[in-house]
Design an enzyme around this catalytic site. Structure first.
Site, PDB file in Angstrom:
ATOM      1  N   ASP A 297       6.605  11.047  -7.749  1.00 23.12           N
ATOM      2  CA  ASP A 297       6.263  10.021  -6.780  1.00 23.12           C
ATOM      3  C   ASP A 297       6.926   8.700  -7.165  1.00 23.12           C
ATOM      4  O   ASP A 297       6.921   8.301  -8.329  1.00 23.12           O
ATOM      5  CB  ASP A 297       4.742   9.862  -6.740  1.00 23.12           C
ATOM      6  CG  ASP A 297       4.290   8.947  -5.619  1.00 23.12           C
ATOM      7  OD1 ASP A 297       4.517   9.293  -4.453  1.00 23.12           O
ATOM      8  OD2 ASP A 297       3.719   7.883  -5.922  1.00 23.12           O
ATOM      9  N   GLU A 344      11.002  11.887  -4.969  1.00 23.88           N
ATOM     10  CA  GLU A 344      10.475  11.201  -3.787  1.00 23.88           C
ATOM     11  C   GLU A 344      11.274   9.920  -3.609  1.00 23.88           C
ATOM     12  O   GLU A 344      11.054   8.920  -4.298  1.00 23.88           O
ATOM     13  CB  GLU A 344       8.982  10.913  -3.980  1.00 23.88           C
ATOM     14  CG  GLU A 344       8.301  10.318  -2.744  1.00 23.88           C
ATOM     15  CD  GLU A 344       8.381   8.803  -2.715  1.00 23.88           C
ATOM     16  OE1 GLU A 344       9.147   8.247  -1.883  1.00 23.88           O
ATOM     17  OE2 GLU A 344       7.692   8.165  -3.521  1.00 23.88           O
ATOM     18  N   ASP A 399       0.473  10.205   2.764  1.00 27.58           N
ATOM     19  CA  ASP A 399       0.400   8.786   3.087  1.00 27.58           C
ATOM     20  C   ASP A 399       0.637   8.501   4.568  1.00 27.58           C
ATOM     21  O   ASP A 399       0.531   7.344   4.991  1.00 27.58           O
ATOM     22  CB  ASP A 399       1.422   8.001   2.264  1.00 27.58           C
ATOM     23  CG  ASP A 399       0.942   7.704   0.857  1.00 27.58           C
ATOM     24  OD1 ASP A 399      -0.281   7.702   0.634  1.00 27.58           O
ATOM     25  OD2 ASP A 399       1.793   7.471  -0.019  1.00 27.58           O
TER      26      ASP A 399
END
Length: 502
Positions: A297, A344, A399
């Site tokens: 991430d 990501e 998200d």
């Protein structure tokens, strides 16, 4: 690393159904894996599995190495004799569609206390040798974590920076006294980890036997109030009073006009380099005990991090500061022999981030909900025909809103662009499946769809709204009966038609 053409589903284990108020690593998890296999899916992607604290975010865990004991399957403990039927007599009235983390904290910890007490009393003697072996094997992180959590409990949950200076600063004498004083509580914490890793390992083998790999998640940063920072403070930017000098976030972006103030401490890359990036190597090794493939991430933080002076009210006043992610990742690759990593790379991505990703041969990400904005949308990198082969395409992520919810709230320009691109006029109730078809039919080798989109759910099923601590963040659960054979057959047909059987 080159991805095989295949597809999978994004679902955090907390979202599994079951009788105990939160998803567990038991029958419902195995049933989900069976459904994935029936649907022709080759990947189950999860969010970070660490123990969560205030705000319940899996991206703010008390440890980068530990598992979340809330996920321990209590039915299995009953079968083993660690719990009894009488222990379930006071079962709360759980909401089957939402996780109540406060209730889990009270009730589930009480259940785990009972299990540990029976273990300590020798009622399941066969586990002692297995537990001792686990504790010895994982001592590199487990000893600090168990003591950290025991000290937090002793201090009423206060952050480590608020403890007495000798404990905050890890004075050897104070730590030795704490280990003796809190031996039973520390063992209880370690026993919870033993149960988690034991059950997760069995579940991962169950998935592997059915051709399903687990894609996990490493948050690039760790939580401020974590055993990692308390035990390894020299690797982070702190003052001598246990306060960070700068914290992490991102500048104003799609999600927030004032940016996102995450509050995580930032790394002292110079200190980590002097240690040969040993902490990072251990972190990747620990993650590969849980996952087959790792999503990092906020990968762009390995090129540069948005450093915000501490304290601050928003993320606006930060600045980009270069990081030593390339050197670290190369050290990890040398230690592990490979980098089974997805980068990501969403948001504002600069050429140095792209070069880091591509030089290491890592697949990046694309989100189709981002593909249709703006006037001249034909140059959008996230359009299906513009995707790269070695890439992971998502309809949306944890998200984002669900795809049905996104379409309901999309502006007219986005709707117009989608209609032009697809030569269609989708309805709200058909849009999520149409976007799923675009993802599966794209050039990207791996397509991953949140389960909410396969179930055609609206905004009420959104997992997280970034930059908020709303009461519904991280709480969504699907219900018994949602995963039908008919849906599996429909997904399998799409998977076969788009060449993603793996």
């Amino acid at each position: 690393m080159t991805l095989q053409r295949s597809s999978g589903v994004l679902l955090h284990p907390t979202s599994l159904p079951g009788p105990h108020g939160i998803g567990e690593l038991g029958q419902a998890a195995r049933a989900f894996i069976d459904w994935l296999a029936a649907a022709g899916q080759r990947s189950w992607q999860v969010l970070p599995l660490g123990p969560t604290g205030y705000g319940d975010s899996p991206y703010q865990a008390f440890s980068a190495f530990a598992g979340n004991p809330y996920l321990v399957d209590l039915a299995a403990l009953r079968e083993e004799g660690l719990l009894t039927e009488a222990d379930f007599a006071d079962l709360p009235s759980f909401d089957p569609g939402r996780v109540d983390f406060g209730l889990q904290y009270e009730w589930r910890n009480r259940m785990l206390d009972r299990a540990h007490a029976r273990f300590g009393a020798g009622e399941v003697p066969g586990l002692r040798a297995e537990f001792d072996s686990f504790r010895q094997e994982e001592a590199g992180w487990l000893d600090d974590y168990a003591l950290f959590m025991a000290l937090k409990a002793e201090h009423g949950g206060a952050a480590w920076s608020e403890w007495a200076p000798e404990l905050r600063d890890r004075d050897p004498g104070a730590l030795a006294a704490a280990r003796e004083r809190l031996a039973n509580e520390a063992e209880r914490v370690a026993f919870g980890q033993f149960l988690f890793f034991r059950q997760w390992g069995a579940l991962r083998e169950y998935a592997r036997a059915r051709g399903v790999q687990i894609i996990g998640d490493i948050p690039i940063f760790v939580a401020l109030d974590s055993s990692d920072v308390w035990a390894e403070r020299g690797g982070f930017k702190f003052d001598d009073r246990g306060q960070p000098t700068v914290v992490a976030g991102v500048p104003p972006d799609y999600f927030s006009e004032t940016g996102q103030l995450w509050g995580n401490p930032l790394y002292r890359w110079d200190a980590m380099a002097q240690g040969g990036y040993a902490w990072w190597i251990r972190r990747f090794q620990g993650s590969l005990k849980l996952y087959d493939l790792i999503r990092i991430d906020h990968f762009r933080g390995f090129a540069a991090s948005w450093e915000i002076p501490f304290p601050a009210e928003t993320a606006i006043q930060g600045e980009w500061v270069p990081a030593q992610g390339r050197e670290m990742l190369e050290a990890v690759r040398e230690a592990l022999g490979s980098l089974p990593v997805i980068a990501e790379d969403l948001g504002v991505i600069t050429p140095d981030v792209e070069a880091l990703r591509d030089d290491l041969g890592l697949p990046g990400m694309a989100v189709l909900q981002f593909a249709f904005g703006g006037g001249d949308f034909s140059v959008n990198d996230f359009l299906p025909h513009n995707l790269r082969g070695n890439q992971v395409v998502y309809t949306g992520t944890h998200d984002n809103d669900t795809s049905r919810g996104w379409w309901a709230a999309a502006d007219e320009q986005e709707r117009h662009n989608f209609r032009v691109y697809t030569s269609s006029d989708p309805r709200e109730e058909t849009f999520a499946w149409q976007l799923t078809e675009l993802a599966f039919g794209s050039r990207a080798n791996l397509a991953v769809v949140p389960l909410q989109d396969l179930l055609n759910l609206g905004t009420e099923a959104r997992m997280n709204l970034p930059g908020t601590t709303g009461p519904h963040n991280w709480t969504w659960r699907y219900r018994e009966g949602d995963l039908t054979p008919e849906l599996a057959a429909r997904v399998r047909e799409l998977t076969e038609r788009t060449g993603r059987t793996g």
